[in-house]
Design a protein around this motif. Structure first.
Motif, PDB file in Angstrom:
ATOM      1  N   CYS A  84       0.832  -1.207   0.000  1.00 25.17           N
ATOM      2  CA  CYS A  84       0.000   0.000   0.000  1.00 25.17           C
ATOM      3  C   CYS A  84       0.869   1.260   0.000  1.00 25.17           C
ATOM      4  CB  CYS A  84      -0.915   0.014   1.221  1.00 25.17           C
ATOM      5  SG  CYS A  84      -2.217  -1.233   1.239  1.00 25.17           S
ATOM      6  N   GLN A  88       1.106   4.141  -3.207  1.00 25.75           N
ATOM      7  CA  GLN A  88       0.509   5.463  -3.022  1.00 25.75           C
ATOM      8  C   GLN A  88       1.223   6.479  -3.916  1.00 25.75           C
ATOM      9  OE1 GLN A  88       0.399   6.481   1.250  1.00 25.75           O
ATOM     10  NE2 GLN A  88      -1.810   6.396   1.045  1.00 25.75           N
ATOM     11  N   TRP A  95      -6.620  -4.062  -6.748  1.00 21.71           N
ATOM     12  CA  TRP A  95      -7.552  -4.471  -5.708  1.00 21.71           C
ATOM     13  C   TRP A  95      -7.076  -5.781  -5.103  1.00 21.71           C
ATOM     14  CZ3 TRP A  95     -10.965  -8.651  -7.376  1.00 21.71           C
ATOM     15  CH2 TRP A  95     -10.986  -8.868  -8.775  1.00 21.71           C
ATOM     16  N   ARG A 105     -11.319  -7.339   6.636  1.00 17.27           N
ATOM     17  CA  ARG A 105     -12.675  -7.035   7.110  1.00 17.27           C
ATOM     18  C   ARG A 105     -12.843  -7.440   8.571  1.00 17.27           C
ATOM     19  NH1 ARG A 105     -16.846  -6.437   3.097  1.00 17.27           N
ATOM     20  NH2 ARG A 105     -16.217  -6.925   0.957  1.00 17.27           N
ATOM     21  N   GLU A 185     -15.884  -3.285  -3.388  1.00 17.61           N
ATOM     22  CA  GLU A 185     -16.233  -2.491  -2.219  1.00 17.61           C
ATOM     23  C   GLU A 185     -14.935  -1.939  -1.620  1.00 17.61           C
ATOM     24  OE1 GLU A 185     -18.257  -5.304   0.242  1.00 17.61           O
ATOM     25  OE2 GLU A 185     -19.891  -5.606  -1.196  1.00 17.61           O
ATOM     26  N   THR A 186     -15.037  -0.886  -0.836  1.00 20.39           N
ATOM     27  CA  THR A 186     -13.849  -0.262  -0.251  1.00 20.39           C
ATOM     28  C   THR A 186     -13.829  -0.464   1.254  1.00 20.39           C
ATOM     29  OG1 THR A 186     -13.757   1.404  -2.005  1.00 20.39           O
ATOM     30  CG2 THR A 186     -12.536   1.873   0.019  1.00 20.39           C
ATOM     31  N   ILE A 187     -12.714  -0.984   1.753  1.00 20.52           N
ATOM     32  CA  ILE A 187     -12.524  -1.227   3.181  1.00 20.52           C
ATOM     33  C   ILE A 187     -11.360  -0.366   3.667  1.00 20.52           C
ATOM     34  CG2 ILE A 187     -11.891  -2.957   4.924  1.00 20.52           C
ATOM     35  CD1 ILE A 187     -14.625  -3.447   3.717  1.00 20.52           C
ATOM     36  N   GLU A 188     -11.533   0.281   4.822  1.00 18.67           N
ATOM     37  CA  GLU A 188     -10.421   1.021   5.412  1.00 18.67           C
ATOM     38  C   GLU A 188      -9.638   0.091   6.327  1.00 18.67           C
ATOM     39  OE1 GLU A 188      -9.437   4.931   8.169  1.00 18.67           O
ATOM     40  OE2 GLU A 188     -11.340   4.853   7.066  1.00 18.67           O
ATOM     41  N   TRP A 189      -8.336   0.020   6.100  1.00 18.88           N
ATOM     42  CA  TRP A 189      -7.471  -0.891   6.863  1.00 18.88           C
ATOM     43  C   TRP A 189      -6.156  -0.186   7.136  1.00 18.88           C
ATOM     44  CZ3 TRP A 189      -2.741  -3.284   5.409  1.00 18.88           C
ATOM     45  CH2 TRP A 189      -2.306  -4.302   6.256  1.00 18.88           C
ATOM     46  N   TYR A 192      -5.420   2.852   5.173  1.00 20.95           N
ATOM     47  CA  TYR A 192      -5.460   2.751   3.712  1.00 20.95           C
ATOM     48  C   TYR A 192      -6.863   2.331   3.264  1.00 20.95           C
ATOM     49  CZ  TYR A 192      -0.387   2.737   4.108  1.00 20.95           C
ATOM     50  OH  TYR A 192       0.906   3.072   4.407  1.00 20.95           O
ATOM     51  N   GLU A 193      -7.324   2.876   2.156  1.00 16.58           N
ATOM     52  CA  GLU A 193      -8.583   2.451   1.553  1.00 16.58           C
ATOM     53  C   GLU A 193      -8.268   1.404   0.490  1.00 16.58           C
ATOM     54  OE1 GLU A 193     -10.820   5.808   0.199  1.00 16.58           O
ATOM     55  OE2 GLU A 193     -11.475   6.310   2.245  1.00 16.58           O
ATOM     56  N   LYS A 195      -9.655  -1.677  -2.085  1.00 14.57           N
ATOM     57  CA  LYS A 195     -10.798  -2.243  -2.811  1.00 14.57           C
ATOM     58  C   LYS A 195     -10.765  -3.763  -2.708  1.00 14.57           C
ATOM     59  CE  LYS A 195      -9.533   0.193  -6.403  1.00 14.57           C
ATOM     60  NZ  LYS A 195      -9.429   0.750  -7.778  1.00 14.57           N
TER      61      LYS A 195
END
Length: 224
Positions: A84, A88, A95, A105, A185-189, A192-193, A195
């Motif tokens: 990630c 950037q 994804w 998740r 879908e987009t997950i924040e982890w 970082y966002e 997909k």
């Protein structure tokens, strides 16, 4: 385990030989071919950064296979976080799929690698950005399940695949196919966002692979 390289007819052969039998299934899982003298993969000699890749492979192949067989710890979170970081500010469109996509998740699984899907137009930039970490060249598969495929080793194995083919979604859509690509879908982890595919598709692929323990984990999570 012995790692060696041979060149013939404009091709370079990555060879694994003199290995413990416990590695046989792991090598087969990675689509290595047994030529009677060991397990091999063949690449074009004009692959970009080939000398760097060969050194990375020589130094890290055994650790990579140990991780794939759960014979060594798999720091997939560290690998994903650095992936990630390094992507950037680039034009790389990617994804996350596979078990890591479920893990971020909050579903507890035990990934043995990180699975990244991308577009073929991003392959050249990925190759340049990760030139020091490529362990298998990212090359055109000539009609496999994705257009391009290659491997980065950055703390853990990171598979890079581009442009999933329609056949992946037969008989039903899975987490790495064209349908998933169109319904991300987009997950924040960890800031970082990322997909990821819908969880329903991860149920489909794990049922197809008869990983019913993972199916139950995902269904329990969805039912909460």
């Amino acid at each position: 385990m012995r790692v060696s390289f041979e060149e013939e007819d404009g091709k370079v052969i990555f060879r694994i030989s003199e290995f413990h039998p416990k590695y046989e299934e792991i090598l087969q899982m990675c689509y290595y071919e047994n030529d009677g003298k060991g397990y091999i993969k063949i690449y074009p000699t004009d692959a970009k950064y080939l000398d760097k890749i060969k050194k990375r492979y020589f130094d890290n192949a055994k650790l990579m296979f140990d991780q794939l067989g759960y014979l060594a710890p798999v720091p997939w979170e560290k690998a994903l976080k650095e992936f990630c970081q390094r992507t950037q500010g680039t034009d790389i469109n990617w994804w996350l799929t596979g078990s890591c996509a479920a893990c971020i998740r909050g579903i507890k699984m035990n990934p043995h690698d990180v699975d990244i899907m991308t577009d073929s137009k991003s392959i050249e930039e990925i190759t340049d950005v990760f030139s020091d970490y490529l362990i298998e060249p990212i090359v055109d598969t000539n009609g496999w399940l994705t257009k391009d495929f290659g491997v980065i080793f950055l703390h853990a194995r990171i598979d890079i695949a581009s442009d999933p083919q329609d056949i992946l979604d037969i008989p039903e859509p899975v987490d790495c196919g064209p349908y998933a690509k169109q319904n991300l879908e987009t997950i924040e982890w960890n800031g970082y966002e990322i997909k990821v595919p819908p969880l329903e598709l991860q149920i489909n692929v794990n049922k197809r692979r008869e990983r019913m323990d993972r199916v139950k984990l995902i269904e329990d999570f969805m039912n909460k």
